[in-house]
Design a protein around this motif. Structure first.
Motif, PDB file in Angstrom:
ATOM      1  N   LEU A  67      -2.629   3.478   9.241  1.00 31.77           N
ATOM      2  CA  LEU A  67      -1.238   3.926   9.292  1.00 31.77           C
ATOM      3  C   LEU A  67      -0.495   3.484   8.030  1.00 31.77           C
ATOM      4  O   LEU A  67       0.249   4.263   7.430  1.00 31.77           O
ATOM      5  N   GLU A  68      -0.702   2.260   7.619  1.00 34.04           N
ATOM      6  CA  GLU A  68      -0.030   1.744   6.415  1.00 34.04           C
ATOM      7  C   GLU A  68      -0.425   2.528   5.176  1.00 34.04           C
ATOM      8  O   GLU A  68       0.356   2.658   4.241  1.00 34.04           O
ATOM      9  N   ALA A  69      -1.647   3.080   5.162  1.00 38.24           N
ATOM     10  CA  ALA A  69      -2.130   3.831   4.000  1.00 38.24           C
ATOM     11  C   ALA A  69      -1.473   5.204   3.866  1.00 38.24           C
ATOM     12  O   ALA A  69      -1.528   5.813   2.796  1.00 38.24           O
ATOM     13  N   MET A  70      -0.836   5.673   4.929  1.00 36.62           N
ATOM     14  CA  MET A  70      -0.199   6.987   4.882  1.00 36.62           C
ATOM     15  C   MET A  70       1.120   6.909   4.124  1.00 36.62           C
ATOM     16  O   MET A  70       1.842   5.912   4.208  1.00 36.62           O
ATOM     17  N   ILE A  71       1.433   7.969   3.425  1.00 36.55           N
ATOM     18  CA  ILE A  71       2.670   8.041   2.649  1.00 36.55           C
ATOM     19  C   ILE A  71       3.830   8.311   3.597  1.00 36.55           C
ATOM     20  O   ILE A  71       3.742   9.156   4.490  1.00 36.55           O
TER      21      ILE A  71
END
Length: 181
Positions: free
Chosen positions: A4-8
């Protein structure tokens, strides 16, 4: 959570998930000490245009819920109107309940959920029957089922009844990572 954190983007979603994770940790600590806790609502409403990562986020949520111990499996059952609505009155509740049973201990993701309430019929009894069945299950199985509805904003999914059972609507204005849906 790393996925989730990797999503923009998705700042609201990320904040909500962090808060939910913290609440779950406190509830687990309280339970270990014999202190009563209230139920935690896992239901969410994702709003946004097609292709903004709502399905991907729902799949990530299943993993997060399982890792946090909020759901025992965390699998995701992804459906749309045709998977919930029957061919005649009465059949919809049976069909919707079968989908709910398959999603227990995981996430029921309803894509384009607005189609249940925004039919070409002025009074869509089939869609309303599915909605009523879903709202009942959201309360009955609140500790075994996370319902995530997605699509454009709809009066049904922003109504006081739905808000009482779910988190606030979370906009999904994201660019999903390459290779995701």
């Amino acid at each position: 959570m790393d996925d989730l954190e990797a999503m923009i983007g998705l700042d609201d979603v990320k904040r909500e998930v962090r808060q939910l994770r913290d609440v779950a940790a406190v509830a687990a600590t309280r339970a270990e000490r014999g202190i009563a806790t209230g139920p935690i609502s896992l239901h969410m409403v994702f709003t946004g245009n097609p292709g903004t990562g709502k399905t991907t986020v729902a799949e990530i949520m299943g993993k997060i819920y399982a890792e946090a111990g909020l759901l025992s499996k965390g699998h995701v059952v992804s459906v749309q109107r045709a998977d919930l609505v029957g061919e005649h009155l009465g059949a919809t509740a049976i069909k919707t309940n079968a989908v709910i049973q398959s999603a227990l201990d995981g996430v029921l993701f309803i894509d384009e959920a607005y189609a249940l309430s925004n039919s070409s019929f002025s009074e869509d009894q089939f869609g309303q029957e599915a909605i009523d069945t879903l709202l009942t299950a959201m309360e009955t199985y609140r500790d075994r089922l996370a319902v995530i509805v997605a699509g454009y904003t709809s009066p049904t999914w922003s109504s006081p009844t739905t808000r009482a059972r779910s988190s606030r609507p979370l906009p999904c204005p994201v660019s999903p990572p390459a290779g995701s849906r």
